[in-house]
Design a protein around this motif. Structure first.
Motif, PDB file in Angstrom:
ATOM      1  N   LEU A 166       0.785  -1.224   0.000  1.00  0.00           N
ATOM      2  CA  LEU A 166       0.000   0.000   0.000  1.00  0.00           C
ATOM      3  C   LEU A 166       0.824   1.285   0.000  1.00  0.00           C
ATOM      4  N   ALA A 167       2.011   1.251   0.561  1.00  0.00           N
ATOM      5  CA  ALA A 167       2.780   2.486   0.758  1.00  0.00           C
ATOM      6  C   ALA A 167       3.577   2.867  -0.480  1.00  0.00           C
ATOM      7  N   HIS A 168       3.921   4.159  -0.570  1.00  0.00           N
ATOM      8  CA  HIS A 168       4.824   4.625  -1.618  1.00  0.00           C
ATOM      9  C   HIS A 168       6.190   3.943  -1.433  1.00  0.00           C
ATOM     10  N   PRO A 169       6.935   3.715  -2.512  1.00  0.00           N
ATOM     11  CA  PRO A 169       8.254   3.078  -2.384  1.00  0.00           C
ATOM     12  C   PRO A 169       9.173   3.801  -1.408  1.00  0.00           C
ATOM     13  N   VAL A 170       9.180   5.136  -1.428  1.00  0.00           N
ATOM     14  CA  VAL A 170      10.056   5.881  -0.531  1.00  0.00           C
ATOM     15  C   VAL A 170       9.635   5.685   0.919  1.00  0.00           C
ATOM     16  N   ASP A 171       8.328   5.568   1.161  1.00  0.00           N
ATOM     17  CA  ASP A 171       7.830   5.322   2.515  1.00  0.00           C
ATOM     18  C   ASP A 171       8.197   3.912   2.970  1.00  0.00           C
ATOM     19  N   TYR A 172       8.120   2.975   2.051  1.00  0.00           N
ATOM     20  CA  TYR A 172       8.425   1.582   2.413  1.00  0.00           C
ATOM     21  C   TYR A 172       9.911   1.416   2.731  1.00  0.00           C
ATOM     22  N   VAL A 173      10.768   2.145   2.025  1.00  0.00           N
ATOM     23  CA  VAL A 173      12.204   2.075   2.319  1.00  0.00           C
ATOM     24  C   VAL A 173      12.473   2.563   3.738  1.00  0.00           C
ATOM     25  N   LYS A 174      11.860   3.688   4.105  1.00  0.00           N
ATOM     26  CA  LYS A 174      12.044   4.184   5.474  1.00  0.00           C
ATOM     27  C   LYS A 174      11.409   3.238   6.478  1.00  0.00           C
ATOM     28  N   PHE A 175      10.276   2.639   6.118  1.00  0.00           N
ATOM     29  CA  PHE A 175       9.615   1.666   6.990  1.00  0.00           C
ATOM     30  C   PHE A 175      10.554   0.508   7.315  1.00  0.00           C
ATOM     31  N   GLN A 176      11.228  -0.015   6.312  1.00  0.00           N
ATOM     32  CA  GLN A 176      12.177  -1.112   6.538  1.00  0.00           C
ATOM     33  C   GLN A 176      13.345  -0.661   7.411  1.00  0.00           C
ATOM     34  N   ARG A 177      13.810   0.566   7.182  1.00  0.00           N
ATOM     35  CA  ARG A 177      14.915   1.081   7.990  1.00  0.00           C
ATOM     36  C   ARG A 177      14.496   1.232   9.455  1.00  0.00           C
ATOM     37  N   LEU A 178      13.272   1.687   9.669  1.00  0.00           N
ATOM     38  CA  LEU A 178      12.769   1.820  11.034  1.00  0.00           C
ATOM     39  C   LEU A 178      12.581   0.459  11.691  1.00  0.00           C
ATOM     40  N   LEU A 179      12.131  -0.528  10.916  1.00  0.00           N
ATOM     41  CA  LEU A 179      11.990  -1.879  11.458  1.00  0.00           C
ATOM     42  C   LEU A 179      13.347  -2.430  11.910  1.00  0.00           C
ATOM     43  N   LEU A 180      14.364  -2.167  11.102  1.00  0.00           N
ATOM     44  CA  LEU A 180      15.700  -2.634  11.447  1.00  0.00           C
ATOM     45  C   LEU A 180      16.191  -1.936  12.715  1.00  0.00           C
ATOM     46  N   ARG A 181      15.906  -0.644  12.810  1.00  0.00           N
ATOM     47  CA  ARG A 181      16.289   0.113  13.995  1.00  0.00           C
ATOM     48  C   ARG A 181      15.592  -0.430  15.245  1.00  0.00           C
ATOM     49  N   SER A 182      14.288  -0.693  15.111  1.00  0.00           N
ATOM     50  CA  SER A 182      13.537  -1.189  16.270  1.00  0.00           C
ATOM     51  C   SER A 182      13.968  -2.600  16.649  1.00  0.00           C
ATOM     52  N   PHE A 183      14.408  -3.403  15.670  1.00  0.00           N
ATOM     53  CA  PHE A 183      14.879  -4.758  15.970  1.00  0.00           C
ATOM     54  C   PHE A 183      16.039  -4.716  16.954  1.00  0.00           C
ATOM     55  N   VAL A 184      16.981  -3.819  16.728  1.00  0.00           N
ATOM     56  CA  VAL A 184      18.124  -3.698  17.630  1.00  0.00           C
ATOM     57  C   VAL A 184      17.711  -3.023  18.935  1.00  0.00           C
ATOM     58  N   ASP A 185      16.908  -1.973  18.842  1.00  0.00           N
ATOM     59  CA  ASP A 185      16.496  -1.244  20.041  1.00  0.00           C
ATOM     60  C   ASP A 185      15.722  -2.131  21.008  1.00  0.00           C
ATOM     61  N   GLU A 186      14.919  -3.064  20.473  1.00  0.00           N
ATOM     62  CA  GLU A 186      14.101  -3.923  21.314  1.00  0.00           C
ATOM     63  C   GLU A 186      14.824  -5.197  21.736  1.00  0.00           C
ATOM     64  N   ASN A 187      15.988  -5.427  21.185  1.00  0.00           N
ATOM     65  CA  ASN A 187      16.729  -6.654  21.459  1.00  0.00           C
ATOM     66  C   ASN A 187      17.659  -6.441  22.646  1.00  0.00           C
ATOM     67  N   GLN A 188      17.547  -7.273  23.658  1.00  0.00           N
ATOM     68  CA  GLN A 188      18.311  -7.094  24.888  1.00  0.00           C
ATOM     69  C   GLN A 188      19.796  -7.400  24.725  1.00  0.00           C
ATOM     70  N   VAL A 189      20.180  -8.091  23.660  1.00  0.00           N
ATOM     71  CA  VAL A 189      21.590  -8.462  23.487  1.00  0.00           C
ATOM     72  C   VAL A 189      22.237  -7.703  22.334  1.00  0.00           C
ATOM     73  N   MET A 190      21.583  -6.660  21.834  1.00  0.00           N
ATOM     74  CA  MET A 190      22.148  -5.886  20.736  1.00  0.00           C
ATOM     75  C   MET A 190      22.052  -4.388  21.018  1.00  0.00           C
ATOM     76  N   LYS A 191      23.032  -3.660  20.511  1.00  0.00           N
ATOM     77  CA  LYS A 191      23.001  -2.199  20.590  1.00  0.00           C
ATOM     78  C   LYS A 191      23.680  -1.631  19.344  1.00  0.00           C
ATOM     79  N   TRP A 192      23.173  -0.476  18.897  1.00  0.00           N
ATOM     80  CA  TRP A 192      23.799   0.212  17.772  1.00  0.00           C
ATOM     81  C   TRP A 192      25.099   0.849  18.228  1.00  0.00           C
ATOM     82  N   CYS A 193      26.073   0.847  17.351  1.00  0.00           N
ATOM     83  CA  CYS A 193      27.310   1.568  17.640  1.00  0.00           C
ATOM     84  C   CYS A 193      26.968   3.063  17.708  1.00  0.00           C
ATOM     85  N   PRO A 194      27.359   3.749  18.804  1.00  0.00           N
ATOM     86  CA  PRO A 194      27.001   5.166  18.944  1.00  0.00           C
ATOM     87  C   PRO A 194      27.856   6.127  18.132  1.00  0.00           C
TER      88      PRO A 194
END
Length: 482
Positions: A166-194
């Motif tokens: 349903l979403a525009h391609p540009v919106d879907y790209v950001k959606f995937q990026r946000l999903l990847l971000r939330s995967f690490v943020d919600e994971n107790q054994v992972m953190k993004w390099c600051p």
């Protein structure tokens, strides 16, 4: 979750020292693969779609064992918490259908053959409205995993296949990026390099409960070292709790207040703040011209020739005031002792970073003045790396030492600290020496030897401190902490 292994650029499983922890650096492609593997295992266990398995895993913060246990106990609640209305209906849901007898609940369009879409909750919306809704949620609100159905107070979550359709391609790209971000943020054994601009994540299985006995320092592929526990830059050997206390203490105005209480007093008449700038206790307020005694704060005229005894106010109260002031002075003096050395090494480390620019030129000069190849002069860069590492370690040893109780263990710690400090200064001196053609071979050997020695002394200090923390040997001054 798959076995994290070790980041081989740091150490191997059999070579880990007491001050090191196991970790692995994950690329974005690794993170996508791990998510798919986790969801695939849930699909195999319960026979559901990848989209539903992923949604439930996100609800359980990607804890597969917890999800399986909860799903077996109460499947309906797990599905409800994940925003899945009907697992069978959702899985067999049609894609986009033309409008027949339904109105879009947003624009109320009733034109024939308008493309419509609805989740299992049957809240139908035209594709154009759905598109705008998703764009707002993704671009403006930054949502991804918990985008709910546009229906009023509907708890159902829009799954990834629906967003992709349903979403525009540009919106879907950001959606995937946000999903990847939330995967690490919600994971107790992972953190993004600051580190700014870094796209890597670090996986480390050191639990939060272990932070009182270890400093889980990890190193990203971009070169940035940080503590997995608190996210600060590498602060070994000082544990996270004391690091945060120290930083808060350094920034807190309480130290300024302590200095004011030790070095200034209020005029008894006009309450102006007065600083004593001489040895004489006969004070005169510049604002109201009131003359008083600095020791007892009484009127100077009543002291006469025996002003230094302050008899009119009683020896006991005067002694208590002096004892209180002396205690404050002693506390401030102790703090400044450690803070000045902490700040000095921090400043030295910043100045040593400037050596990298000079080192490049020195390497070229050394290569021109000798028979050494470009690879052979890399020892200068290695020496600067070691020097900066040692400066940062020494900086945090003073923060740790501030909270240590005096004793034999503290004395041994300070001996190791002293050895590392002396060796670090010697290495710094060698790196500042002028390059002369005849002395280059000898200077090169001296720098190589000193670099190796400094690195070994640093590791000894870190390992000894780590072993002490693991064994519970260190004792901290709780009065300072509280």
């Amino acid at each position: 979750m798959e076995n994290p292994g070790l980041f081989t650029a740091i150490h191997r499983p059999g070579d880990k020292s007491p001050s090191q922890v196991d970790f692995v650096v994950r690329t974005p492609a690794d993170l996508v693969r791990i998510q798919r593997q986790e969801a695939a295992e849930i699909c195999n266990v319960f026979g559901m779609s990848m989209a539903h398995a992923t949604m439930m895993l996100r609800t359980m913060r990607w804890n597969r064992e917890k999800l399986i246990e909860r799903y077996i106990d109460d499947a309906e609640r797990v599905l409800r918490d994940a925003g899945i209305a009907d697992i069978e209906t959702d899985a067999a849901r049609p894609t986009v259908l033309p409008l027949r007898h339904q109105l879009c609940e947003i624009c109320f369009s009733n034109e024939p053959n308008v493309p419509m879409y609805a989740l299992a909750c049957d809240h139908a919306f035209c594709v154009e409205c759905y598109n705008e809704y998703l764009s707002h949620k993704i671009q403006d609100e930054g949502l991804s995993a918990r985008i709910q159905c546009p229906g009023t107070r509907c708890p159902n979550v829009v799954d990834e296949p629906s967003v992709e359709m349903l979403a525009h391609p540009v919106d879907y790209v950001k959606f995937q990026r946000l999903l990847l971000r939330s995967f690490v943020d919600e994971n107790q054994v992972m953190k993004w390099c600051p580190a700014p601009g870094c796209e890597y994540a670090v996986e480390c299985h050191t639990p939060q409960s272990a932070l009182d006995s270890t400093v889980p320092t990890v190193k990203c592929r971009c070169g940035h070292e940080f503590c997995f526990g608190c996210g600060y830059a590498n602060h070994q050997p000082c544990i996270c709790n004391l690091t945060q206390l120290w930083l808060r203490k350094c920034m807190d105005d309480s130290e300024t207040s302590t200095w004011i209480s030790v070095n200034t007093k209020e005029c008894s008449r006009c309450r102006s703040i007065i600083e004593k700038n001489g040895g004489c206790n006969h004070m005169t307020c510049r604002k109201c011209s009131y003359e008083f005694c600095w020791v007892c704060m009484g009127p100077w005229a009543e002291h006469g020739r025996t002003w230094y005894h302050c008899n009119r106010y009683g020896e006991q109260s005067s002694q208590a005031a002096r004892d209180s002031q002396e205690k404050s002075r002693s506390s401030l003096k102790r703090y400044l002792h450690y803070y000045n050395r902490y700040a000095n090494h921090e400043q030295s480390a910043r100045l040593d970073h400037q050596l990298y620019l000079k080192t490049e030129k020195r390497m070229e000069s050394m290569q021109q003045k000798s028979d050494l190849s470009w690879i052979e002069v890399q020892f200068l860069r290695d020496a600067v790396d070691t020097l900066v590492e040692c400066r940062m370690t020494l900086k945090w040893t003073y923060a740790l030492a501030f909270y240590l109780e005096p004793g034999n263990l503290t004395t041994l710690f300070e001996d190791n600290q002293c050895d590392l400090e002396m060796a670090t200064e010697q290495l710094s001196g060698l790196l500042e020496r002028p390059l002369e053609r005849k002395s280059i071979p000898a200077l090169r050997q001296q720098i190589l030897d000193k670099t190796a020695y400094v690195a070994s002394r640093r590791q000894i200090l870190l390992d000894d401190t780590a072993e002490g923390l693991a064994d519970g040997r260190w004792r901290f001054n709780m009065s300072l902490i509280n």
